[in-house]
Design a protein around this motif. Structure first.
Motif, PDB file in Angstrom:
ATOM      1  N   LYS A  25     -14.962 -14.449   8.618  1.00 13.90           N
ATOM      2  CA  LYS A  25     -15.869 -14.942   7.640  1.00 13.90           C
ATOM      3  C   LYS A  25     -15.381 -14.272   6.352  1.00 13.90           C
ATOM      4  O   LYS A  25     -15.430 -14.862   5.276  1.00 13.90           O
ATOM      5  CB  LYS A  25     -17.099 -14.387   7.920  1.00 13.90           C
ATOM      6  N   GLU A  26     -14.751 -13.101   6.216  1.00  9.30           N
ATOM      7  CA  GLU A  26     -14.670 -12.516   5.161  1.00  9.30           C
ATOM      8  C   GLU A  26     -13.362 -12.946   4.172  1.00  9.30           C
ATOM      9  O   GLU A  26     -13.194 -13.232   2.990  1.00  9.30           O
ATOM     10  CB  GLU A  26     -14.376 -10.888   5.099  1.00  9.30           C
ATOM     11  N   GLU A  27     -12.474 -13.608   5.067  1.00  9.76           N
ATOM     12  CA  GLU A  27     -11.266 -14.130   4.555  1.00  9.76           C
ATOM     13  C   GLU A  27     -11.656 -15.416   3.871  1.00  9.76           C
ATOM     14  O   GLU A  27     -11.291 -15.943   2.692  1.00  9.76           O
ATOM     15  CB  GLU A  27     -10.051 -14.446   5.700  1.00  9.76           C
ATOM     16  N   LEU A  28     -12.465 -16.217   4.411  1.00  9.20           N
ATOM     17  CA  LEU A  28     -12.953 -17.365   4.250  1.00  9.20           C
ATOM     18  C   LEU A  28     -13.544 -17.215   2.788  1.00  9.20           C
ATOM     19  O   LEU A  28     -13.598 -17.889   1.702  1.00  9.20           O
ATOM     20  CB  LEU A  28     -13.900 -18.236   4.912  1.00  9.20           C
ATOM     21  N   HIS A  29     -14.386 -16.259   2.646  1.00  6.44           N
ATOM     22  CA  HIS A  29     -15.349 -15.954   1.445  1.00  6.44           C
ATOM     23  C   HIS A  29     -14.209 -15.186   0.483  1.00  6.44           C
ATOM     24  O   HIS A  29     -14.693 -15.986  -0.812  1.00  6.44           O
ATOM     25  CB  HIS A  29     -16.110 -14.605   2.011  1.00  6.44           C
ATOM     26  N   ASN A  30     -13.188 -14.679   0.973  1.00  2.00           N
ATOM     27  CA  ASN A  30     -12.306 -14.609  -0.469  1.00  2.00           C
ATOM     28  C   ASN A  30     -11.588 -15.781  -1.047  1.00  2.00           C
ATOM     29  O   ASN A  30     -11.267 -15.824  -2.101  1.00  2.00           O
ATOM     30  CB  ASN A  30     -11.101 -13.556   0.203  1.00  2.00           C
ATOM     31  N   VAL A  31     -11.405 -16.409  -0.020  1.00  3.46           N
ATOM     32  CA  VAL A  31     -10.631 -17.993  -0.337  1.00  3.46           C
ATOM     33  C   VAL A  31     -11.679 -18.746  -1.294  1.00  3.46           C
ATOM     34  O   VAL A  31     -11.422 -19.297  -2.425  1.00  3.46           O
ATOM     35  CB  VAL A  31     -10.290 -18.726   0.795  1.00  3.46           C
ATOM     36  N   LEU A  32     -12.926 -18.676  -1.088  1.00  2.00           N
ATOM     37  CA  LEU A  32     -13.980 -19.206  -1.910  1.00  2.00           C
ATOM     38  C   LEU A  32     -14.032 -18.572  -3.268  1.00  2.00           C
ATOM     39  O   LEU A  32     -14.597 -19.321  -4.197  1.00  2.00           O
ATOM     40  CB  LEU A  32     -15.386 -19.526  -1.349  1.00  2.00           C
ATOM     41  N   ARG A  33     -14.056 -17.390  -3.285  1.00  2.00           N
ATOM     42  CA  ARG A  33     -14.200 -16.680  -4.652  1.00  2.00           C
ATOM     43  C   ARG A  33     -12.992 -16.204  -5.438  1.00  2.00           C
ATOM     44  O   ARG A  33     -13.307 -15.483  -6.614  1.00  2.00           O
ATOM     45  CB  ARG A  33     -15.318 -15.478  -4.455  1.00  2.00           C
ATOM     46  N   SER A  34     -11.787 -16.183  -5.008  1.00  2.00           N
ATOM     47  CA  SER A  34     -10.827 -15.609  -5.743  1.00  2.00           C
ATOM     48  C   SER A  34      -9.695 -16.673  -5.476  1.00  2.00           C
ATOM     49  O   SER A  34      -9.326 -17.048  -4.521  1.00  2.00           O
ATOM     50  CB  SER A  34     -10.491 -14.176  -5.497  1.00  2.00           C
ATOM     51  N   MET A  35      -8.469 -16.409  -6.385  1.00  7.97           N
ATOM     52  CA  MET A  35      -7.197 -17.196  -6.505  1.00  7.97           C
ATOM     53  C   MET A  35      -6.197 -16.329  -6.242  1.00  7.97           C
ATOM     54  O   MET A  35      -6.245 -15.067  -6.878  1.00  7.97           O
ATOM     55  CB  MET A  35      -7.060 -18.050  -7.475  1.00  7.97           C
ATOM     56  N   THR A  36      -5.377 -16.395  -5.321  1.00  5.04           N
ATOM     57  CA  THR A  36      -4.167 -15.614  -5.156  1.00  5.04           C
ATOM     58  C   THR A  36      -2.747 -16.040  -5.622  1.00  5.04           C
ATOM     59  O   THR A  36      -2.563 -17.213  -5.284  1.00  5.04           O
ATOM     60  CB  THR A  36      -4.185 -14.964  -3.588  1.00  5.04           C
ATOM     61  N   THR A  49     -14.658 -18.033 -11.525  1.00  2.00           N
ATOM     62  CA  THR A  49     -15.721 -18.353 -12.125  1.00  2.00           C
ATOM     63  C   THR A  49     -16.920 -18.990 -11.064  1.00  2.00           C
ATOM     64  O   THR A  49     -15.950 -19.625  -9.973  1.00  2.00           O
ATOM     65  CB  THR A  49     -15.743 -19.155 -13.331  1.00  2.00           C
ATOM     66  N   VAL A  50     -17.803 -19.086 -11.354  1.00  2.00           N
ATOM     67  CA  VAL A  50     -19.089 -19.905 -10.332  1.00  2.00           C
ATOM     68  C   VAL A  50     -18.721 -21.134 -10.458  1.00  2.00           C
ATOM     69  O   VAL A  50     -18.379 -21.818  -9.126  1.00  2.00           O
ATOM     70  CB  VAL A  50     -20.303 -19.721 -10.809  1.00  2.00           C
ATOM     71  N   ALA A  51     -17.964 -21.859 -11.359  1.00  2.00           N
ATOM     72  CA  ALA A  51     -17.816 -23.444 -11.576  1.00  2.00           C
ATOM     73  C   ALA A  51     -16.618 -23.407 -10.638  1.00  2.00           C
ATOM     74  O   ALA A  51     -16.207 -24.320 -10.049  1.00  2.00           O
ATOM     75  CB  ALA A  51     -17.578 -23.736 -13.022  1.00  2.00           C
ATOM     76  N   GLN A  52     -15.562 -22.618 -10.718  1.00  2.00           N
ATOM     77  CA  GLN A  52     -14.401 -22.619 -10.100  1.00  2.00           C
ATOM     78  C   GLN A  52     -14.457 -22.541  -8.596  1.00  2.00           C
ATOM     79  O   GLN A  52     -13.756 -23.284  -7.632  1.00  2.00           O
ATOM     80  CB  GLN A  52     -13.249 -21.524 -10.704  1.00  2.00           C
ATOM     81  N   ALA A  53     -15.275 -21.591  -8.189  1.00  2.00           N
ATOM     82  CA  ALA A  53     -15.610 -21.267  -6.864  1.00  2.00           C
ATOM     83  C   ALA A  53     -16.253 -22.686  -6.107  1.00  2.00           C
ATOM     84  O   ALA A  53     -15.849 -22.963  -5.134  1.00  2.00           O
ATOM     85  CB  ALA A  53     -16.475 -20.111  -6.693  1.00  2.00           C
ATOM     86  N   LEU A  54     -17.259 -23.140  -7.029  1.00  2.00           N
ATOM     87  CA  LEU A  54     -17.842 -24.589  -6.403  1.00  2.00           C
ATOM     88  C   LEU A  54     -16.811 -25.461  -6.440  1.00  2.00           C
ATOM     89  O   LEU A  54     -16.791 -26.485  -5.350  1.00  2.00           O
ATOM     90  CB  LEU A  54     -18.983 -24.922  -7.136  1.00  2.00           C
ATOM     91  N   ASP A  55     -15.767 -25.608  -7.111  1.00  2.00           N
ATOM     92  CA  ASP A  55     -14.735 -26.646  -7.364  1.00  2.00           C
ATOM     93  C   ASP A  55     -13.734 -26.627  -5.974  1.00  2.00           C
ATOM     94  O   ASP A  55     -13.589 -27.384  -5.406  1.00  2.00           O
ATOM     95  CB  ASP A  55     -14.072 -26.652  -8.647  1.00  2.00           C
ATOM     96  N   THR A  56     -13.659 -25.287  -5.476  1.00  2.00           N
ATOM     97  CA  THR A  56     -12.761 -24.778  -4.612  1.00  2.00           C
ATOM     98  C   THR A  56     -13.514 -25.303  -3.346  1.00  2.00           C
ATOM     99  O   THR A  56     -12.881 -25.853  -2.442  1.00  2.00           O
ATOM    100  CB  THR A  56     -12.629 -23.400  -4.554  1.00  2.00           C
TER     101      THR A  56
END
Length: 152
Positions: A25-36, A49-56
């Motif tokens: 769950k934590e890894e998926l959460h990181n994928v949705l809220r950050s870009m590496t 940003t919230v908009a970018q996280a929603l787009d992801t």
């Protein structure tokens, strides 16, 4: 920092999605809220940003839908392979099996209908009309071929 999936219902959804993807769950959460990104030998995690996280999130959903839909079409094509041949008596004929799918959302009635919505509705109705005509003409031809009377 973007806070996504902070309520209990979202946490359950995140856990379920992670399980389906084979991710914690934590890894998926990181994928949705950050870009590496990787610069030379260093890996940087950039918060979205919230908009970018929603787009992801939406991009992941679209990719899943596309993959599942493609797989489903492939399975239907295999199951209804029109190149299958059957033998009846001394003659061989091609199986005429088919499945017709029409995915149209239907006529929408919004509080304010725009020209774009009118065009979408007109296109949908035109496709539905074409589909119905094609389907019924094929059925009538099949009945005629089998000697079934279709007059009313």
């Amino acid at each position: 920092k973007v806070r996504v999936c902070s309520d209990a219902k979202s946490q359950r959804g995140l856990t379920l999605a992670g399980t389906k993807f084979g991710l914690p769950k934590e890894e998926l959460h990181n994928v949705l809220r950050s870009m590496t990104t990787k610069i030379k030998t260093e890996q940087l995690s950039i918060p979205l940003t919230v908009a970018q996280a929603l787009d992801t999130r939406d991009a992941i959903c679209k990719a899943i839908y596309d993959g599942v839909f493609g797989w489903l079409v492939q399975q239907i094509n295999r199951a209804t392979d029109v190149n299958l041949r059957t033998k009846t008596g001394s003659e061989q004929h091609q199986c005429d099996r088919s499945v017709f799918l029409l995915d149209i959302f239907g006529f929408e009635s919004l509080q304010t209908n725009s020209l774009e919505q009118l065009c979408v509705n007109l296109a949908n109705e035109t496709l539905q009309h074409h589909y119905n005509n094609h389907l019924f003409v094929k059925e009538l031809e099949e009945c005629k071929h089998e000697g079934i009377s279709v007059t009313s």
